[in-house]
Design a protein around this motif. Structure first.
Motif, PDB file in Angstrom:
ATOM      1  N   LYS A  10     107.929  37.447 110.974  1.00  0.00           N
ATOM      2  CA  LYS A  10     107.958  37.043 109.564  1.00  0.00           C
ATOM      3  C   LYS A  10     107.161  35.762 109.300  1.00  0.00           C
ATOM      4  CE  LYS A  10     112.574  39.019 108.783  1.00  0.00           C
ATOM      5  NZ  LYS A  10     113.983  38.716 108.400  1.00  0.00           N
ATOM      6  N   PHE A  11     107.059  34.890 110.330  1.00  0.00           N
ATOM      7  CA  PHE A  11     106.410  33.598 110.138  1.00  0.00           C
ATOM      8  C   PHE A  11     104.906  33.773 109.946  1.00  0.00           C
ATOM      9  CE2 PHE A  11     104.423  29.684 111.745  1.00  0.00           C
ATOM     10  CZ  PHE A  11     105.091  28.738 110.975  1.00  0.00           C
ATOM     11  N   PRO A  12     104.317  33.181 108.896  1.00  0.00           N
ATOM     12  CA  PRO A  12     102.884  33.366 108.615  1.00  0.00           C
ATOM     13  C   PRO A  12     102.013  32.476 109.502  1.00  0.00           C
ATOM     14  CG  PRO A  12     103.858  31.956 106.947  1.00  0.00           C
ATOM     15  CD  PRO A  12     104.984  32.387 107.847  1.00  0.00           C
ATOM     16  N   GLU A  13     101.943  32.804 110.796  1.00  0.00           N
ATOM     17  CA  GLU A  13     101.228  31.969 111.755  1.00  0.00           C
ATOM     18  C   GLU A  13      99.749  31.836 111.404  1.00  0.00           C
ATOM     19  OE1 GLU A  13     100.833  29.769 115.506  1.00  0.00           O
ATOM     20  OE2 GLU A  13     102.343  30.089 113.959  1.00  0.00           O
ATOM     21  N   GLU A  14      99.111  32.921 111.005  1.00  0.00           N
ATOM     22  CA  GLU A  14      97.705  32.855 110.628  1.00  0.00           C
ATOM     23  C   GLU A  14      97.497  31.937 109.431  1.00  0.00           C
ATOM     24  OE1 GLU A  14      94.599  35.057 111.729  1.00  0.00           O
ATOM     25  OE2 GLU A  14      95.792  34.244 113.348  1.00  0.00           O
ATOM     26  N   LYS A  15      98.391  32.017 108.456  1.00  0.00           N
ATOM     27  CA  LYS A  15      98.288  31.171 107.268  1.00  0.00           C
ATOM     28  C   LYS A  15      98.440  29.703 107.631  1.00  0.00           C
ATOM     29  CE  LYS A  15     100.298  30.489 102.661  1.00  0.00           C
ATOM     30  NZ  LYS A  15     101.337  30.961 101.706  1.00  0.00           N
ATOM     31  N   ARG A  16      99.395  29.388 108.530  1.00  0.00           N
ATOM     32  CA  ARG A  16      99.602  27.993 108.930  1.00  0.00           C
ATOM     33  C   ARG A  16      98.348  27.435 109.606  1.00  0.00           C
ATOM     34  NH1 ARG A  16     100.637  24.520 113.015  1.00  0.00           N
ATOM     35  NH2 ARG A  16     100.319  26.075 114.640  1.00  0.00           N
ATOM     36  N   LEU A  17      97.781  28.215 110.520  1.00  0.00           N
ATOM     37  CA  LEU A  17      96.636  27.738 111.271  1.00  0.00           C
ATOM     38  C   LEU A  17      95.398  27.576 110.401  1.00  0.00           C
ATOM     39  CD1 LEU A  17      97.159  29.829 114.518  1.00  0.00           C
ATOM     40  CD2 LEU A  17      97.481  27.369 114.265  1.00  0.00           C
ATOM     41  N   ASN A  18      95.323  28.347 109.325  1.00  0.00           N
ATOM     42  CA  ASN A  18      94.175  28.260 108.429  1.00  0.00           C
ATOM     43  C   ASN A  18      94.382  27.285 107.277  1.00  0.00           C
ATOM     44  OD1 ASN A  18      92.455  30.121 109.786  1.00  0.00           O
ATOM     45  ND2 ASN A  18      93.639  31.814 108.956  1.00  0.00           N
ATOM     46  N   SER A  19      95.589  26.748 107.148  1.00  0.00           N
ATOM     47  CA  SER A  19      95.847  25.743 106.122  1.00  0.00           C
ATOM     48  C   SER A  19      95.129  24.455 106.486  1.00  0.00           C
ATOM     49  CB  SER A  19      97.349  25.470 106.012  1.00  0.00           C
ATOM     50  OG  SER A  19      97.816  24.822 107.200  1.00  0.00           O
ATOM     51  N   ARG A  20      95.055  23.548 105.567  1.00  0.00           N
ATOM     52  CA  ARG A  20      94.360  22.296 105.868  1.00  0.00           C
ATOM     53  C   ARG A  20      95.081  21.496 106.954  1.00  0.00           C
ATOM     54  NH1 ARG A  20      91.364  19.847 100.456  1.00  0.00           N
ATOM     55  NH2 ARG A  20      89.377  20.892 100.955  1.00  0.00           N
ATOM     56  N   ARG A  21      96.400  21.461 106.926  1.00  0.00           N
ATOM     57  CA  ARG A  21      97.102  20.738 108.000  1.00  0.00           C
ATOM     58  C   ARG A  21      96.857  21.427 109.336  1.00  0.00           C
ATOM     59  NH1 ARG A  21     102.536  22.791 109.256  1.00  0.00           N
ATOM     60  NH2 ARG A  21     102.934  24.670 108.023  1.00  0.00           N
ATOM     61  N   GLY A  22      96.788  22.771 109.313  1.00  0.00           N
ATOM     62  CA  GLY A  22      96.488  23.507 110.527  1.00  0.00           C
ATOM     63  C   GLY A  22      95.074  23.258 111.015  1.00  0.00           C
ATOM     64  N   GLN A  23      94.147  23.086 110.076  1.00  0.00           N
ATOM     65  CA  GLN A  23      92.756  22.807 110.443  1.00  0.00           C
ATOM     66  C   GLN A  23      92.626  21.460 111.144  1.00  0.00           C
ATOM     67  OE1 GLN A  23      89.783  23.400 107.303  1.00  0.00           O
ATOM     68  NE2 GLN A  23      91.227  24.773 106.292  1.00  0.00           N
ATOM     69  N   VAL A  24      93.401  20.474 110.700  1.00  0.00           N
ATOM     70  CA  VAL A  24      93.358  19.155 111.347  1.00  0.00           C
ATOM     71  C   VAL A  24      93.782  19.292 112.803  1.00  0.00           C
ATOM     72  CG1 VAL A  24      94.301  16.816 111.378  1.00  0.00           C
ATOM     73  CG2 VAL A  24      93.781  17.914 109.190  1.00  0.00           C
ATOM     74  N   GLU A  25      94.934  19.907 113.023  1.00  0.00           N
ATOM     75  CA  GLU A  25      95.444  20.110 114.380  1.00  0.00           C
ATOM     76  C   GLU A  25      94.445  20.890 115.232  1.00  0.00           C
ATOM     77  OE1 GLU A  25      99.053  22.613 116.553  1.00  0.00           O
ATOM     78  OE2 GLU A  25      99.173  22.204 114.401  1.00  0.00           O
ATOM     79  N   TYR A  26      93.885  21.960 114.660  1.00  0.00           N
ATOM     80  CA  TYR A  26      92.955  22.811 115.394  1.00  0.00           C
ATOM     81  C   TYR A  26      91.678  22.060 115.761  1.00  0.00           C
ATOM     82  CZ  TYR A  26      89.480  26.470 116.157  1.00  0.00           C
ATOM     83  OH  TYR A  26      88.475  27.240 116.679  1.00  0.00           O
ATOM     84  N   ARG A  27      91.101  21.363 114.823  1.00  0.00           N
ATOM     85  CA  ARG A  27      89.813  20.709 115.069  1.00  0.00           C
ATOM     86  C   ARG A  27      89.931  19.569 116.071  1.00  0.00           C
ATOM     87  NH1 ARG A  27      87.025  20.089 109.217  1.00  0.00           N
ATOM     88  NH2 ARG A  27      85.572  18.840 110.461  1.00  0.00           N
ATOM     89  N   VAL A  28      91.012  18.807 115.969  1.00  0.00           N
ATOM     90  CA  VAL A  28      91.217  17.730 116.940  1.00  0.00           C
ATOM     91  C   VAL A  28      91.482  18.324 118.324  1.00  0.00           C
ATOM     92  CG1 VAL A  28      92.669  15.767 117.593  1.00  0.00           C
ATOM     93  CG2 VAL A  28      92.016  16.087 115.195  1.00  0.00           C
ATOM     94  N   SER A  29      92.330  19.344 118.389  1.00  0.00           N
ATOM     95  CA  SER A  29      92.634  19.972 119.681  1.00  0.00           C
ATOM     96  C   SER A  29      91.378  20.560 120.317  1.00  0.00           C
ATOM     97  CB  SER A  29      93.697  21.056 119.509  1.00  0.00           C
ATOM     98  OG  SER A  29      94.915  20.511 119.054  1.00  0.00           O
ATOM     99  N   MET A  30      90.544  21.227 119.522  1.00  0.00           N
ATOM    100  CA  MET A  30      89.324  21.827 120.049  1.00  0.00           C
ATOM    101  C   MET A  30      88.366  20.762 120.573  1.00  0.00           C
ATOM    102  SD  MET A  30      89.201  25.148 120.189  1.00  0.00           S
ATOM    103  CE  MET A  30      87.598  25.889 119.919  1.00  0.00           C
ATOM    104  N   LYS A  31      88.328  19.612 119.929  1.00  0.00           N
ATOM    105  CA  LYS A  31      87.487  18.518 120.424  1.00  0.00           C
ATOM    106  C   LYS A  31      87.872  18.157 121.854  1.00  0.00           C
ATOM    107  CE  LYS A  31      86.793  13.548 119.878  1.00  0.00           C
ATOM    108  NZ  LYS A  31      87.141  12.325 119.090  1.00  0.00           N
ATOM    109  N   TYR A  32      89.177  18.091 122.119  1.00  0.00           N
ATOM    110  CA  TYR A  32      89.636  17.684 123.443  1.00  0.00           C
ATOM    111  C   TYR A  32      89.556  18.831 124.449  1.00  0.00           C
ATOM    112  CZ  TYR A  32      90.794  13.086 121.826  1.00  0.00           C
ATOM    113  OH  TYR A  32      90.685  11.804 121.332  1.00  0.00           O
ATOM    114  N   ILE A  33      89.722  20.060 124.006  1.00  0.00           N
ATOM    115  CA  ILE A  33      89.500  21.195 124.905  1.00  0.00           C
ATOM    116  C   ILE A  33      88.060  21.164 125.412  1.00  0.00           C
ATOM    117  CG2 ILE A  33      89.334  23.713 125.069  1.00  0.00           C
ATOM    118  CD1 ILE A  33      91.619  23.816 122.952  1.00  0.00           C
TER     119      ILE A  33
END
Length: 262
Positions: A10-33
């Motif tokens: 039920k949890f909208p995981e794709e929506k969370r990751l594509n939200s702006r707050r999700g983009q911040v987490e994703y972009r910073v994490s990808m920088k360190y990966i």
């Protein structure tokens, strides 16, 4: 189907990751990966594992960059979404506590981004680290994400108005450390809890960061920002994510570890 599977169905995981707050987490994490992917090696020779890959936000992106990516996900619903994306990711169902399908010393970079949110007790969390270490090459890097205690207390207990029931049900200690049960689905950590997990783990910390910082507290503000303003916010988080006075205050913390050679 267990409670965690029902939740993610039920949890909208794709929506969370594509939200702006999700983009911040994703972009910073990808920088360190990217910072810890072996240099000077053909991309197709770099082996990356994501344990608890969810719907494949990281796995698919890394595979599309040309890396050899394997993804393990517990929840069938999430795994189905990941596989439907048509990438080269080698995706399989599995449990972070027992990666029996994967051989020792196989991966250059291992991502453990989801499981620590939902594992309860020090023993299970340590077992997840043991398995991640086992399948990672000597000298390889493991990035481990945690949900943070203060974010949980401030949002659920105070912002959402559950403080009275939390105190009555003894879900908070006297110093406001969350006491979570499996039915709560999420477990929350402080930096000292994360430090304790590293004892005798055969892992050494490279650095620890806050990938999202205040972004989860600022959802509505981020959504109102112009593209230019939002880019400046991402730049801010990139610049401050390693500051020790801020780590632990965000919703997530990312611990970057190296597998020692013994």
């Amino acid at each position: 189907m267990n409670e965690l599977e029902r939740y993610y169905n039920k949890f909208p995981e794709e929506k969370r990751l594509n939200s702006r707050r999700g983009q911040v987490e994703y972009r910073v994490s990808m920088k360190y990966i990217h910072a810890y992917i072996p240099a000077g090696v053909p991309r197709e020779s770099v082996k990356i594992l994501e344990i608890g890959a969810g719907t494949g936000r990281y796995s698919v992106a890394l595979a599309n960059e040309g890396y050899d990516v394997t993804a393990v996900e517990l929840v069938k619903y999430n795994l189905g979404i990941l596989k439907s994306k048509g990438s080269s990711v080698k995706a399989m169902q599995g449990n972070a506590l027992n990666l029996k399908k994967l051989p020792n010393d196989s991966f250059d970079v291992t991502l453990l981004f989801g499981p620590m949110y939902h594992l309860f007790g020090e023993a299970d969390k340590k077992q997840a680290l043991v398995e991640a270490r086992r399948v990672t090459k000597p000298g390889g890097v493991i990035l481990v994400a945690y949900c943070m205690n203060e974010y949980g207390v401030l949002t659920y207990a105070f912002k959402e108005g559950h403080i009275k029931e939390c105190m009555q049900e003894k879900r908070l200690t006297e110093d406001f450390h969350t006491i979570s049960q499996k039915e709560n689905l999420y477990d929350y950590m402080r930096i000292e809890d994360i430090d304790a997990l590293l004892n005798d783990s055969g892992l050494e910390r490279i650095k620890i960061i806050s990938p999202d910082g205040p972004s989860s507290y600022m959802r509505s503000i981020l959504n109102r920002m112009s593209e230019e303003e939002f880019e400046h916010f991402v730049e801010y988080q990139m610049a401050t994510c390693e500051r020790m006075d801020l780590i632990g205050a965000g919703a997530h913390t990312l611990d970057i570890l190296r597998k020692t050679n013994y």
